[in-house]
Design a protein around this motif. Structure first.
Motif, PDB file in Angstrom:
ATOM      1  N   PHE A 365       0.811  -1.223   0.000  1.00 53.26           N
ATOM      2  CA  PHE A 365       0.000   0.000   0.000  1.00 53.26           C
ATOM      3  C   PHE A 365       0.843   1.272   0.000  1.00 53.26           C
ATOM      4  CE2 PHE A 365       0.264   0.537   4.619  1.00 53.26           C
ATOM      5  CZ  PHE A 365       0.219  -0.760   5.129  1.00 53.26           C
ATOM      6  N   ALA A 366       2.101   1.139  -0.392  1.00 52.53           N
ATOM      7  CA  ALA A 366       2.911   2.337  -0.672  1.00 52.53           C
ATOM      8  C   ALA A 366       2.566   2.774  -2.095  1.00 52.53           C
ATOM      9  CB  ALA A 366       4.393   2.014  -0.527  1.00 52.53           C
ATOM     10  N   THR A 367       1.333   3.158  -2.255  1.00 51.85           N
ATOM     11  CA  THR A 367       0.813   3.550  -3.559  1.00 51.85           C
ATOM     12  C   THR A 367      -0.302   4.568  -3.310  1.00 51.85           C
ATOM     13  OG1 THR A 367      -0.235   2.697  -5.556  1.00 51.85           O
ATOM     14  CG2 THR A 367      -0.759   1.526  -3.560  1.00 51.85           C
ATOM     15  N   SER A 368      -0.813   5.207  -4.370  1.00 50.59           N
ATOM     16  CA  SER A 368      -1.753   6.309  -4.141  1.00 50.59           C
ATOM     17  C   SER A 368      -3.114   5.839  -3.615  1.00 50.59           C
ATOM     18  CB  SER A 368      -1.959   7.077  -5.447  1.00 50.59           C
ATOM     19  OG  SER A 368      -2.702   6.264  -6.339  1.00 50.59           O
ATOM     20  N   ASP A 369      -3.819   6.752  -2.953  1.00 48.46           N
ATOM     21  CA  ASP A 369      -5.168   6.438  -2.461  1.00 48.46           C
ATOM     22  C   ASP A 369      -6.062   6.032  -3.639  1.00 48.46           C
ATOM     23  OD1 ASP A 369      -3.863   7.826  -0.419  1.00 48.46           O
ATOM     24  OD2 ASP A 369      -5.717   8.665   0.363  1.00 48.46           O
ATOM     25  N   GLU A 370      -5.892   6.726  -4.771  1.00 48.49           N
ATOM     26  CA  GLU A 370      -6.734   6.447  -5.947  1.00 48.49           C
ATOM     27  C   GLU A 370      -6.501   5.023  -6.444  1.00 48.49           C
ATOM     28  OE1 GLU A 370      -4.496   9.172  -5.928  1.00 48.49           O
ATOM     29  OE2 GLU A 370      -6.104  10.275  -4.949  1.00 48.49           O
ATOM     30  N   ASN A 371      -5.217   4.630  -6.475  1.00 48.03           N
ATOM     31  CA  ASN A 371      -4.887   3.268  -6.928  1.00 48.03           C
ATOM     32  C   ASN A 371      -5.541   2.240  -6.001  1.00 48.03           C
ATOM     33  OD1 ASN A 371      -3.206   1.558  -8.778  1.00 48.03           O
ATOM     34  ND2 ASN A 371      -2.242   0.944  -6.859  1.00 48.03           N
ATOM     35  N   ILE A 372      -5.506   2.526  -4.703  1.00 47.92           N
ATOM     36  CA  ILE A 372      -6.087   1.584  -3.731  1.00 47.92           C
ATOM     37  C   ILE A 372      -7.607   1.505  -3.944  1.00 47.92           C
ATOM     38  CG2 ILE A 372      -6.480   1.116  -1.268  1.00 47.92           C
ATOM     39  CD1 ILE A 372      -3.749   2.470  -0.728  1.00 47.92           C
ATOM     40  N   GLN A 373      -8.240   2.664  -4.088  1.00 44.22           N
ATOM     41  CA  GLN A 373      -9.698   2.671  -4.283  1.00 44.22           C
ATOM     42  C   GLN A 373     -10.067   1.924  -5.566  1.00 44.22           C
ATOM     43  OE1 GLN A 373     -11.531   3.748  -1.971  1.00 44.22           O
ATOM     44  NE2 GLN A 373     -10.883   5.701  -1.079  1.00 44.22           N
ATOM     45  N   GLN A 374      -9.316   2.220  -6.627  1.00 46.12           N
ATOM     46  CA  GLN A 374      -9.592   1.571  -7.918  1.00 46.12           C
ATOM     47  C   GLN A 374      -9.411   0.056  -7.795  1.00 46.12           C
ATOM     48  OE1 GLN A 374      -6.881   2.747 -11.057  1.00 46.12           O
ATOM     49  NE2 GLN A 374      -7.582   1.077 -12.364  1.00 46.12           N
ATOM     50  N   GLY A 375      -8.304  -0.343  -7.157  1.00 49.76           N
ATOM     51  CA  GLY A 375      -8.015  -1.770  -6.998  1.00 49.76           C
ATOM     52  C   GLY A 375      -9.110  -2.471  -6.227  1.00 49.76           C
ATOM     53  N   LEU A 376      -9.526  -1.844  -5.119  1.00 50.82           N
ATOM     54  CA  LEU A 376     -10.554  -2.478  -4.277  1.00 50.82           C
ATOM     55  C   LEU A 376     -11.847  -2.693  -5.050  1.00 50.82           C
ATOM     56  CD1 LEU A 376     -10.080  -0.562  -0.903  1.00 50.82           C
ATOM     57  CD2 LEU A 376      -9.834  -3.025  -1.245  1.00 50.82           C
ATOM     58  N   SER A 377     -12.239  -1.680  -5.821  1.00 49.72           N
ATOM     59  CA  SER A 377     -13.518  -1.833  -6.525  1.00 49.72           C
ATOM     60  C   SER A 377     -13.401  -2.910  -7.605  1.00 49.72           C
ATOM     61  CB  SER A 377     -13.977  -0.497  -7.119  1.00 49.72           C
ATOM     62  OG  SER A 377     -13.064  -0.104  -8.102  1.00 49.72           O
ATOM     63  N   GLN A 378     -12.195  -3.092  -8.141  1.00 55.15           N
ATOM     64  CA  GLN A 378     -12.046  -4.102  -9.202  1.00 55.15           C
ATOM     65  C   GLN A 378     -11.843  -5.519  -8.649  1.00 55.15           C
ATOM     66  OE1 GLN A 378     -10.113  -0.714 -12.034  1.00 55.15           O
ATOM     67  NE2 GLN A 378      -9.100  -2.682 -12.059  1.00 55.15           N
ATOM     68  N   VAL A 379     -11.241  -5.621  -7.432  1.00 50.12           N
ATOM     69  CA  VAL A 379     -10.996  -6.956  -6.860  1.00 50.12           C
ATOM     70  C   VAL A 379     -12.319  -7.702  -6.689  1.00 50.12           C
ATOM     71  CG1 VAL A 379     -10.340  -8.145  -4.715  1.00 50.12           C
ATOM     72  CG2 VAL A 379      -8.823  -6.426  -5.661  1.00 50.12           C
ATOM     73  N   GLN A 380     -13.362  -6.953  -6.323  1.00 50.43           N
ATOM     74  CA  GLN A 380     -14.686  -7.586  -6.069  1.00 50.43           C
ATOM     75  C   GLN A 380     -15.126  -8.486  -7.208  1.00 50.43           C
ATOM     76  OE1 GLN A 380     -17.191  -5.759  -3.733  1.00 50.43           O
ATOM     77  NE2 GLN A 380     -16.312  -3.722  -3.619  1.00 50.43           N
ATOM     78  N   ILE A 381     -14.731  -8.122  -8.430  1.00 46.41           N
ATOM     79  CA  ILE A 381     -15.164  -8.873  -9.613  1.00 46.41           C
ATOM     80  C   ILE A 381     -14.786 -10.341  -9.517  1.00 46.41           C
ATOM     81  CG2 ILE A 381     -14.896  -9.054 -12.143  1.00 46.41           C
ATOM     82  CD1 ILE A 381     -14.084  -6.082 -12.123  1.00 46.41           C
ATOM     83  N   CYS A 382     -13.634 -10.610  -8.887  1.00 46.96           N
ATOM     84  CA  CYS A 382     -13.074 -11.981  -8.920  1.00 46.96           C
ATOM     85  C   CYS A 382     -13.497 -12.867  -7.763  1.00 46.96           C
ATOM     86  CB  CYS A 382     -11.557 -11.908  -8.928  1.00 46.96           C
ATOM     87  SG  CYS A 382     -10.930 -11.507 -10.514  1.00 46.96           S
ATOM     88  N   VAL A 383     -14.056 -12.277  -6.731  1.00 41.24           N
ATOM     89  CA  VAL A 383     -14.295 -13.100  -5.525  1.00 41.24           C
ATOM     90  C   VAL A 383     -15.757 -13.558  -5.438  1.00 41.24           C
ATOM     91  CG1 VAL A 383     -13.660 -13.298  -3.113  1.00 41.24           C
ATOM     92  CG2 VAL A 383     -12.710 -11.470  -4.460  1.00 41.24           C
TER      93      VAL A 383
END
Ligand code: PLP
Length: 383
Positions: A365-383
């Protein structure tokens, strides 16, 4: 073509690097891959190094590093870690934390020795041990033990062949940390079986919720059997400067110094000046990074725990989350591949950190808040 060294040819590639290389330069992906601050080195640190370079500090230095830097490191170790080291004989400046690990392992190990390695581990650990001729013995650090050593497991693994125990607190990839009670138990084992502790403290400054990093070297009688390894990479966003250090009893540092002559001779002189500046004036940039990591950790961990099928223990330290994906029914390898292909999210499969990483993935998580938000919303697709 004449033959290469077969042992080296068959050395496995780091899966973390493989993932990084696979997605390098690819746009539009939410990446949680390499463990490095997404901040640049503080300007004051760069200025100090430029000034030193322009004044002619562009030469070889002593194999142990500049005495001025070793004195700053000794002050830091005394102040932060409560251990006194003689900068002339007990500290060596190395060309990265990775270099410190390799020099330490080579100074200590011989063929037939066993080295206790935490599992899940930072991918290079077992290979650094093997390259020094020793045998890695991986001891699990399970989620139910807070992703840290459990003394009972350690007692089963140590024996008269144990030469070194590798301790990484806070831990990459899990964020687990050792408390004083565990360190006292490890210290007792080390005295009983007469082995060394290699204490890799590169994440010591990145801790949350008031957790305290304790260096095992500060426990009574432990300085004489501990080698502290540390680096400027994580605390001061200096990954590209390649500079770290080790602090240890003088005979160990003597051997490492001799090895340094044959490997890299010394660390780049301008980088050593940058490290002096980091220790003198780097606190402000460190505080700024911690403030950001604290917020991002919260966003990521809460977000992961809100996704059905995933759970994530909040890391006590480091900038990695290590979510449990077991309920998805997928292996770490399948899960991370599906995340890339179907969700455009890139994480490290837990098995890159050995068998005890199976069922997890590592997300930096040494990455931008936007990247984290984007990643989280996309991870849902796979689970
Ligand atoms: N130790 C651990 C646990 C790490 O995660 C790393 C880097 O990721 C290092 C040591 C080495 O850092 P460097 O070689 O950049 O100093």
């Amino acid at each position: 073509m004449a033959k290469l060294n077969a042992k080296m040819v068959s050395l496995p590639k780091s899966k973390i690097r493989d993932v990084f290389n696979m997605v390098e330069g690819k746009e539009g992906l939410a990446k949680f891959v390499l463990g490095e601050p997404n901040f640049d080195t503080a300007q004051e640190i760069c200025d100090y190094a430029y000034k030193a370079m322009s004044e002619g500090h562009t030469h070889y230095t002593n194999n142990r590093g500049l005495i001025e830097l070793r004195e700053e490191i000794a002050k830091k170790l005394e102040k932060d870690n409560h251990v006194s080291y003689d900068p002339k004989t007990e500290i060596i400046v190395t060309t990265s934390g990775t270099d410190a690990l390799n020099l330490t392992m080579r100074a200590l190990c011989e063929e037939g020795d066993e080295v206790i390695v935490p599992g899940p581990y930072w991918t290079p650990y077992p290979y650094i041990v093997q390259l020094a001729g020793a045998k890695p013995v991986v001891v699990p650090m399970l989620e139910e033990d807070g992703f840290m050593y459990n003394l009972e497991n350690l007692k089963k693994a140590v024996n008269e062949k144990t030469k070194v125990l590798m301790l990484n607190s806070p831990s990459n990839p899990t964020g687990g940390m050792a408390d004083r009670k565990l360190l006292e138990g490890i210290a007792e084992l080390a005295r009983k079986y007469d082995f060394w502790i290699l204490s890799d403290e590169v994440y010591e400054k990145i801790v949350f919720d008031g957790n305290e990093h304790i260096s095992i070297a500060s426990l009574p009688g432990m300085k004489e059997r501990t080698i502290i390894n540390n680096s400027f990479s994580k605390s001061y966003a200096m990954t590209g400067w390649r500079i770290g250090y080790a602090a240890a009893p003088a005979p160990v540092v003597d051997v490492m110094t001799n090895l340094h002559e044959y490997y890299t001779s010394c660390t780049a002189e301008p980088a050593q000046y940058g490290a002096i500046a980091a220790l003198r004036i780097g606190q402000k940039s460190l505080d700024y990074m911690i403030e950001n990591y604290t917020r991002r950790r919260k966003i990521l961990v809460e977000g992961l725990n809100n996704i059905k099928g995933l759970s994530c223990m909040p890391p006590k330290g480091t900038f990695y989350a290590f979510p449990n994906i077991k309920k998805s029914g997928m292996s770490s390898d399948t899960f991370y591949k599906r995340l890339i292909d179907e969700a455009g999210v890139v994480v490290i499969p837990g098995d890159a950190c050995g068998e005890y990483g199976e069922g997890y993935v590592r997300m930096c998580f040494a990455t931008s808040d936007e990247n984290i938000q984007q990643g989280l919303s996309q991870v849902q697709i796979c689970v």
